[in-house]
Write a protein that holds these residues in place. Structure first.
Motif, PDB file in Angstrom:
ATOM      1  N   VAL A   1     -16.408 -23.208   6.700  1.00 29.40           N
ATOM      2  CA  VAL A   1     -15.468 -22.775   5.932  1.00 29.40           C
ATOM      3  C   VAL A   1     -15.831 -21.252   5.032  1.00 29.40           C
ATOM      4  CG1 VAL A   1     -14.207 -23.257   3.864  1.00 29.40           C
ATOM      5  CG2 VAL A   1     -14.166 -24.993   5.546  1.00 29.40           C
ATOM      6  N   ARG A   2     -17.254 -21.602   4.367  1.00 25.58           N
ATOM      7  CA  ARG A   2     -17.648 -20.519   3.755  1.00 25.58           C
ATOM      8  C   ARG A   2     -17.594 -19.286   4.658  1.00 25.58           C
ATOM      9  NH1 ARG A   2     -20.249 -24.806   0.655  1.00 25.58           N
ATOM     10  NH2 ARG A   2     -22.104 -24.478   2.295  1.00 25.58           N
ATOM     11  N   VAL A   3     -18.334 -19.514   5.588  1.00 31.75           N
ATOM     12  CA  VAL A   3     -18.335 -18.486   7.036  1.00 31.75           C
ATOM     13  C   VAL A   3     -17.066 -17.683   7.321  1.00 31.75           C
ATOM     14  CG1 VAL A   3     -19.009 -17.569   9.213  1.00 31.75           C
ATOM     15  CG2 VAL A   3     -20.388 -19.125   7.687  1.00 31.75           C
ATOM     16  N   LEU A   4     -15.986 -18.449   7.315  1.00 38.64           N
ATOM     17  CA  LEU A   4     -14.734 -18.031   7.817  1.00 38.64           C
ATOM     18  C   LEU A   4     -14.107 -17.102   6.464  1.00 38.64           C
ATOM     19  CD1 LEU A   4     -13.007 -21.109   9.750  1.00 38.64           C
ATOM     20  CD2 LEU A   4     -13.473 -19.056  10.543  1.00 38.64           C
ATOM     21  N   PHE A   5     -14.379 -17.536   5.277  1.00 40.34           N
ATOM     22  CA  PHE A   5     -13.985 -17.053   4.108  1.00 40.34           C
ATOM     23  C   PHE A   5     -14.715 -15.532   4.029  1.00 40.34           C
ATOM     24  CE2 PHE A   5     -11.841 -20.822   2.316  1.00 40.34           C
ATOM     25  CZ  PHE A   5     -10.407 -19.968   2.034  1.00 40.34           C
ATOM     26  N   ALA A   6     -16.082 -15.769   4.331  1.00 38.18           N
ATOM     27  CA  ALA A   6     -16.833 -14.564   4.371  1.00 38.18           C
ATOM     28  C   ALA A   6     -16.318 -13.582   5.369  1.00 38.18           C
ATOM     29  CB  ALA A   6     -18.159 -14.582   4.619  1.00 38.18           C
ATOM     30  N   ILE A   7     -15.828 -13.775   6.303  1.00 36.83           N
ATOM     31  CA  ILE A   7     -15.215 -12.778   7.192  1.00 36.83           C
ATOM     32  C   ILE A   7     -13.881 -12.222   6.724  1.00 36.83           C
ATOM     33  CG2 ILE A   7     -14.271 -12.344   9.693  1.00 36.83           C
ATOM     34  CD1 ILE A   7     -16.536 -14.395  10.461  1.00 36.83           C
ATOM     35  N   LEU A   8     -12.954 -13.271   6.238  1.00 28.97           N
ATOM     36  CA  LEU A   8     -11.817 -12.856   6.102  1.00 28.97           C
ATOM     37  C   LEU A   8     -11.384 -12.184   4.662  1.00 28.97           C
ATOM     38  CD1 LEU A   8      -9.843 -16.008   7.646  1.00 28.97           C
ATOM     39  CD2 LEU A   8     -10.032 -13.874   8.559  1.00 28.97           C
ATOM     40  N   LEU A   9     -12.331 -12.858   3.528  1.00 32.20           N
ATOM     41  CA  LEU A   9     -12.345 -12.495   2.237  1.00 32.20           C
ATOM     42  C   LEU A   9     -13.679 -12.625   1.694  1.00 32.20           C
ATOM     43  CD1 LEU A   9      -8.782 -14.257   1.120  1.00 32.20           C
ATOM     44  CD2 LEU A   9      -9.294 -11.952   1.329  1.00 32.20           C
TER      45      LEU A   9
ATOM     46  N   THR B   1     -17.158  -4.963  -0.925  1.00 29.92           N
ATOM     47  CA  THR B   1     -15.635  -5.201  -0.222  1.00 29.92           C
ATOM     48  C   THR B   1     -14.674  -3.847  -0.659  1.00 29.92           C
ATOM     49  OG1 THR B   1     -16.002  -7.603  -0.297  1.00 29.92           O
ATOM     50  CG2 THR B   1     -13.766  -6.462   0.373  1.00 29.92           C
ATOM     51  N   LEU B   2     -14.487  -3.455  -1.656  1.00 27.28           N
ATOM     52  CA  LEU B   2     -13.906  -2.199  -2.015  1.00 27.28           C
ATOM     53  C   LEU B   2     -14.366  -1.195  -1.472  1.00 27.28           C
ATOM     54  CD1 LEU B   2     -13.072  -3.169  -5.839  1.00 27.28           C
ATOM     55  CD2 LEU B   2     -11.639  -3.302  -3.860  1.00 27.28           C
ATOM     56  N   LEU B   3     -15.400  -0.906  -1.505  1.00 32.00           N
ATOM     57  CA  LEU B   3     -16.132   0.405  -1.053  1.00 32.00           C
ATOM     58  C   LEU B   3     -15.986   0.575   0.598  1.00 32.00           C
ATOM     59  CD1 LEU B   3     -19.411   0.764  -3.000  1.00 32.00           C
ATOM     60  CD2 LEU B   3     -17.419   1.996  -3.196  1.00 32.00           C
ATOM     61  N   GLY B   4     -15.971  -0.634   1.270  1.00 31.79           N
ATOM     62  CA  GLY B   4     -15.884  -0.782   2.743  1.00 31.79           C
ATOM     63  C   GLY B   4     -16.245  -2.283   3.092  1.00 31.79           C
ATOM     64  N   PHE B   5     -15.018  -2.508   3.872  1.00 31.58           N
ATOM     65  CA  PHE B   5     -14.786  -4.149   4.323  1.00 31.58           C
ATOM     66  C   PHE B   5     -16.319  -4.633   4.835  1.00 31.58           C
ATOM     67  CE2 PHE B   5     -12.687  -7.694   6.313  1.00 31.58           C
ATOM     68  CZ  PHE B   5     -12.163  -8.284   5.057  1.00 31.58           C
ATOM     69  N   ILE B   6     -16.789  -3.823   5.738  1.00 32.30           N
ATOM     70  CA  ILE B   6     -17.835  -4.254   6.602  1.00 32.30           C
ATOM     71  C   ILE B   6     -19.117  -4.459   5.680  1.00 32.30           C
ATOM     72  CG2 ILE B   6     -19.364  -3.775   8.444  1.00 32.30           C
ATOM     73  CD1 ILE B   6     -16.592  -4.365   9.292  1.00 32.30           C
ATOM     74  N   PRO B   7     -19.410  -3.539   4.858  1.00 29.73           N
ATOM     75  CA  PRO B   7     -20.633  -3.946   3.843  1.00 29.73           C
ATOM     76  C   PRO B   7     -20.424  -5.254   2.954  1.00 29.73           C
ATOM     77  CG  PRO B   7     -20.003  -1.823   3.732  1.00 29.73           C
ATOM     78  CD  PRO B   7     -18.922  -2.420   4.347  1.00 29.73           C
ATOM     79  N   GLY B   8     -19.086  -5.548   2.456  1.00 28.69           N
ATOM     80  CA  GLY B   8     -18.664  -6.756   2.049  1.00 28.69           C
ATOM     81  C   GLY B   8     -18.838  -8.056   2.729  1.00 28.69           C
ATOM     82  N   ILE B   9     -18.558  -7.994   4.370  1.00 28.75           N
ATOM     83  CA  ILE B   9     -18.523  -9.166   5.087  1.00 28.75           C
ATOM     84  C   ILE B   9     -20.217  -9.244   5.361  1.00 28.75           C
ATOM     85  CG2 ILE B   9     -18.507  -9.636   7.424  1.00 28.75           C
ATOM     86  CD1 ILE B   9     -15.748  -8.385   7.562  1.00 28.75           C
ATOM     87  N   ILE B  10     -20.869  -8.154   5.558  1.00 28.80           N
ATOM     88  CA  ILE B  10     -22.426  -8.458   5.854  1.00 28.80           C
ATOM     89  C   ILE B  10     -23.238  -9.067   4.618  1.00 28.80           C
ATOM     90  CG2 ILE B  10     -24.614  -6.956   6.072  1.00 28.80           C
ATOM     91  CD1 ILE B  10     -22.717  -5.194   7.618  1.00 28.80           C
ATOM     92  N   HIS B  11     -22.877  -8.427   3.343  1.00 27.71           N
ATOM     93  CA  HIS B  11     -23.408  -8.988   2.276  1.00 27.71           C
ATOM     94  C   HIS B  11     -23.085 -10.507   1.938  1.00 27.71           C
ATOM     95  CE1 HIS B  11     -23.222 -10.227  -2.180  1.00 27.71           C
ATOM     96  NE2 HIS B  11     -24.532  -9.607  -1.996  1.00 27.71           N
ATOM     97  N   ALA B  12     -21.683 -10.681   2.295  1.00 31.73           N
ATOM     98  CA  ALA B  12     -21.265 -12.066   1.928  1.00 31.73           C
ATOM     99  C   ALA B  12     -21.978 -13.238   3.245  1.00 31.73           C
ATOM    100  CB  ALA B  12     -19.909 -12.435   2.395  1.00 31.73           C
ATOM    101  N   LEU B  13     -22.164 -12.908   4.334  1.00 34.57           N
ATOM    102  CA  LEU B  13     -22.627 -13.570   5.447  1.00 34.57           C
ATOM    103  C   LEU B  13     -24.357 -13.761   5.140  1.00 34.57           C
ATOM    104  CD1 LEU B  13     -21.005 -12.188   8.686  1.00 34.57           C
ATOM    105  CD2 LEU B  13     -20.580 -14.452   7.369  1.00 34.57           C
ATOM    106  N   TRP B  14     -24.815 -12.682   4.529  1.00 28.25           N
ATOM    107  CA  TRP B  14     -26.243 -12.744   4.246  1.00 28.25           C
ATOM    108  C   TRP B  14     -26.436 -13.705   3.083  1.00 28.25           C
ATOM    109  CZ3 TRP B  14     -28.916 -10.930  -0.289  1.00 28.25           C
ATOM    110  CH2 TRP B  14     -30.240 -10.961  -0.190  1.00 28.25           C
ATOM    111  N   ILE B  15     -25.649 -13.763   2.062  1.00 34.33           N
ATOM    112  CA  ILE B  15     -25.659 -14.698   0.907  1.00 34.33           C
ATOM    113  C   ILE B  15     -25.215 -16.320   1.385  1.00 34.33           C
ATOM    114  CG2 ILE B  15     -24.492 -15.368  -1.170  1.00 34.33           C
ATOM    115  CD1 ILE B  15     -26.227 -13.332  -1.562  1.00 34.33           C
TER     116      ILE B  15
END
Length: 60
Positions: A12-20, A42-56
């Protein structure tokens, strides 16, 4: 050697990390520094937000 076991909460967390991404980070660590950093990335660029969220999510 360590083994990785995914639980339903991890999925669930990984799915949220990809979507939001900030929501995925919030579910993992709460309202800390990583949550606010995720919002900024995420505001600066959606992809960096996804990468950071997945890493965390995947490293904790």
């Amino acid at each position: 050697m360590t083994t990785l076991q995914a639980t339903s909460g991890d999925i669930v967390r990984v799915l949220f990390a990809i979507l939001l991404p900030p929501v995925g980070v919030f579910l993992q660590v709460g309202l800390g520094l990583h949550f606010w950093l995720s919002i900024v990335l995420t505001l600066l660029g959606f992809i960096p937000g996804i990468i950071h969220a997945l890493w965390i999510i995947l490293t904790r």
